[in-house]
Design a protein around this motif. Structure first.
Motif, mmCIF file in Angstrom:
data_model
loop_
_atom_site.group_PDB
_atom_site.id
_atom_site.type_symbol
_atom_site.label_atom_id
_atom_site.label_comp_id
_atom_site.label_asym_id
_atom_site.label_seq_id
_atom_site.Cartn_x
_atom_site.Cartn_y
_atom_site.Cartn_z
ATOM 1 N N VAL A 41 -1.907 -22.173 35.864
ATOM 2 C CA VAL A 41 -2.248 -23.028 36.997
ATOM 3 C C VAL A 41 -2.312 -24.467 36.492
ATOM 4 N N VAL A 91 -0.624 -16.009 34.980
ATOM 5 C CA VAL A 91 -0.278 -17.224 35.720
ATOM 6 C C VAL A 91 -0.813 -18.428 34.962
ATOM 7 N N ILE A 107 1.966 -23.371 40.166
ATOM 8 C CA ILE A 107 1.697 -22.053 39.585
ATOM 9 C C ILE A 107 2.957 -21.547 38.894
ATOM 10 N N TYR A 127 4.246 -18.201 37.263
ATOM 11 C CA TYR A 127 3.965 -16.776 37.113
ATOM 12 C C TYR A 127 4.872 -16.203 36.042
#
Length: 605
Positions: free
Chosen positions: A366, A364, A356, A358
């Motif tokens: 993924v 975010v 992840i 951020y």
């Protein structure tokens, strides 16, 4: 015995202690004999001698041994120390194992909030008695075990984003009031005042003098290392972005949900899960709601039961087959974490990771990478919004639309995949809360790709900021995907652990991004520029490097390793976490030094 036996013993012990002076010696002996023979000795036999709940990660331990401990204390006038041993010491040690194995050193609790709260009900009574009678003080991680509530809660709705068979609403804080009285912690006082208790224990222990302090000045990124939960927040208000990710060992009352996450923003739940339901009566509990298919997990070949329960963190030392956070890094614009899920997928993946990235304040990325094994053919990702009708598909972008906010989910890799909206069964809990005639269907978004030789990579950008999706400006090659967010370029490796070349550099980093003041490289073993080694390590390291008068390298290493870094002249001094180190080498303008597993900061002068 089940936990109600412990609660009954607790009530009997406290009741006996309360009316002790009103009883005759004969009556005292009669009650004491019953507590000794039917409580103290029997609890010891089952929970200590026979080691009931051998993992020591169950609230039962607090309830049943707590009843036994209090029974032993209140009959100490009728039974000698010799007669009370080894029973009392054994039960105290069993409670110690519960604390060691279930409480997180960073302020979390393995079983989840509902069971944490229940554990504290009897642990509070044990702590009072043991501290008063023997001066036994419980470790600090019991005192700070409420801190995850500050991170995983919406303070306006009191909704909790937590995992497993746990409740999702903050309960009255009676079971923490003794800790408040003992620690005078202003943040615990803030939580207590948010949901005050109303029992006799609140009358005894409520602290009127401590001033509450809200969590607004806490770091907005947090890793609870023992439990394996990572939280990214933009702030601590109702409208702030919140992302909660779980990748860790197994605990009692957990679901098979490793790698799952929650996402809320602007006051709306956007990515949720199947959630808690009745594990005694719901026919879908075992075959769906406890399984990864009811969570935002990775599946193999559409198998709802793709995961097995992982081992406990503290149990038999040889049992280490569980999901684990391998990387955790913060940087100026956000944070990064990566989890290894391979060991809980029943041999269907040679390697499986979920990472992840951020990017503040509300985005975010993924990244899921898996190399199949054991005949596995497809890799599936699931994303659960509150309702099936919330999902809209538009090419490679999905939208989850809620009344106050929308979440954009854009898939950048792989090039070929299947996207579909599927229905799931409703739980008994959902039926109980809504009118069955008018209730809306539940469902999820599922993305599916074939597992390719050498590995498959999914890259999904999730954000509530439409401009992020509009300005991604992605560029794709056979080995990487480049995307632009907030005017910064990020290179994401789409060939698992393979080298790729772009913009004058070569690296195997999962994510690489550079700027005028330095660069970051996550999950990297090699980085070269114009043919010269910039960084190298035998095992993957995540690092943020900042240049200036001092070159600072913040790192996260899953294993002990030996790193090499290009530095144009021999350093005058090198420090690790502020302390000078001596055992480093300098050859051909390369600094070489050993780093230990974990996180640290190297400064080169």
């Amino acid at each position: 015995t089940y936990w109600p036996v412990g609660l009954m013993l607790t009530d009997l012990a406290l009741g006996y202690d309360t009316i002790y002076d009103l009883l005759t010696p004969e009556e005292r002996k009669k009650v004491a004999d019953a507590l000794y023979h039917k409580g103290v000795t029997e609890v010891f036999k089952e929970y200590v001698r026979d080691n009931r709940v051998s993992s020591d990660t169950s609230n039962w331990t607090s309830h049943v041994t707590g009843g036994g401990i209090l029974s032993a204390l209140v009959i100490s006038e009728e039974y000698t120390d010799k007669e009370l041993e080894p029973y009392l010491t054994g039960m105290i040690l069993k409670v110690g194992e519960l604390i060691k194995n279930t409480f997180d050193g960073d302020g979390n609790y393995g079983e989840g909030y509902g069971y944490h709260n229940f554990t504290m009900q009897t642990l509070t009574e044990i702590m009072c008695a043991l501290e008063r009678n023997f001066g036994i003080h419980f470790p600090g991680k019991v005192n700070n075990s409420f801190e995850y509530l500050l991170y995983q809660m919406d303070p306006f709705t009191k909704e909790l984003y937590d995992f497993g068979d746990t409740g999702n609403q903050l309960l009255p804080m009676s079971n923490f009031v003794y800790l408040l009285n003992k620690t005078k912690d202003p943040r615990l006082k803030w939580l207590y005042d948010l949901s005050p208790g109303y029992h006799d224990i609140d009358l005894f222990f409520y602290d009127e003098k401590t001033k509450p302090k809200n969590p607004s000045d806490l770091p907005t990124v947090k890793w609870f290392k023992d439990v394996g939960t990572v939280v990214f927040r933009s702030g601590f208000e109702h409208d702030d972005f919140l992302f909660v990710f779980r990748c860790g060992p197994f605990y009692n009352h957990q679901h098979f949900d490793q790698g799952s996450f929650f996402l809320s923003d602007r006051g709306e739940d956007l990515i949720t899960e199947g959630g808690k339901t009745d594990y005694y009566h719901d026919p879908w509990y075992q075959k769906f709601f406890i399984q990864p298919g009811a969570h935002n997990c990775i599946l193999v070949d559409e198998n709802v039961e793709s995961q097995r329960p992982g081992d406990n963190k503290e149990d038999v030392q040889a049992w280490k087959e569980y999901a684990e956070i391998t990387d955790f890094m913060e940087f100026g614009g956000g944070a990064f974490t990566s989890g290894d899920l391979t060991k809980i997928y029943k041999g269907k993946f040679k390697d499986l990771t979920r990472s992840i990235l951020y990017l503040k304040p509300r985005t975010v990325v993924v990244i899921d990478q898996g190399e199949g094994a054991g005949g596995a053919e497809r890799m599936n990702l699931r994303f659960h919004p509150p309702l099936k009708k919330d999902i809209q598909l538009n090419g490679k972008t999905a939208m989850i639309n809620r009344p106050a906010a929308s979440l954009f989910l854009k898939t950048l890799a792989p090039e070929q995949y299947k996207s579909e909206v599927l229905k799931r069964p409703l739980s008994l809990s959902e039926y109980e809360k809504e009118n069955p005639i008018t209730m809306s269907a539940r469902g999820f978004l599922q993305l599916t790709s074939d597992l390719r030789p050498g590995g498959t990579t999914f890259i999904n950008v999730l954000t509530s900021d439409r401009s992020v999706i509009s300005n991604l400006n992605e560029k794709k090659s056979s080995a990487y995907t480049r995307l632009t967010i907030a005017n910064r370029k990020f290179f994401v490796n789409t060939k698992v652990n393979k080298l790729y070349q772009a913009d004058g550099f070569e690296t195997d980093a999962l994510i690489y991004s550079s700027g005028d003041d330095g660069f970051f490289a996550f999950r990297v073993t090699k980085l070269t520029a114009d043919g010269r080694t910039i960084f190298a390590s035998p095992s993957p390291v995540s690092l943020v490097l900042t240049k200036g008068n001092v070159t600072a390298i913040e790192y996260s290493a899953y294993k002990n390793t030996r790193i090499s870094y290009f530095f144009p002249k021999k350093p005058r001094k090198i420090t690790l976490n502020g302390d000078p180190i001596q055992n480093w080498d300098y050859r051909d303008r390369i600094v070489i030094l050993n780093i230990a597993k974990g996180n640290g900061i190297i400064e080169i002068l």
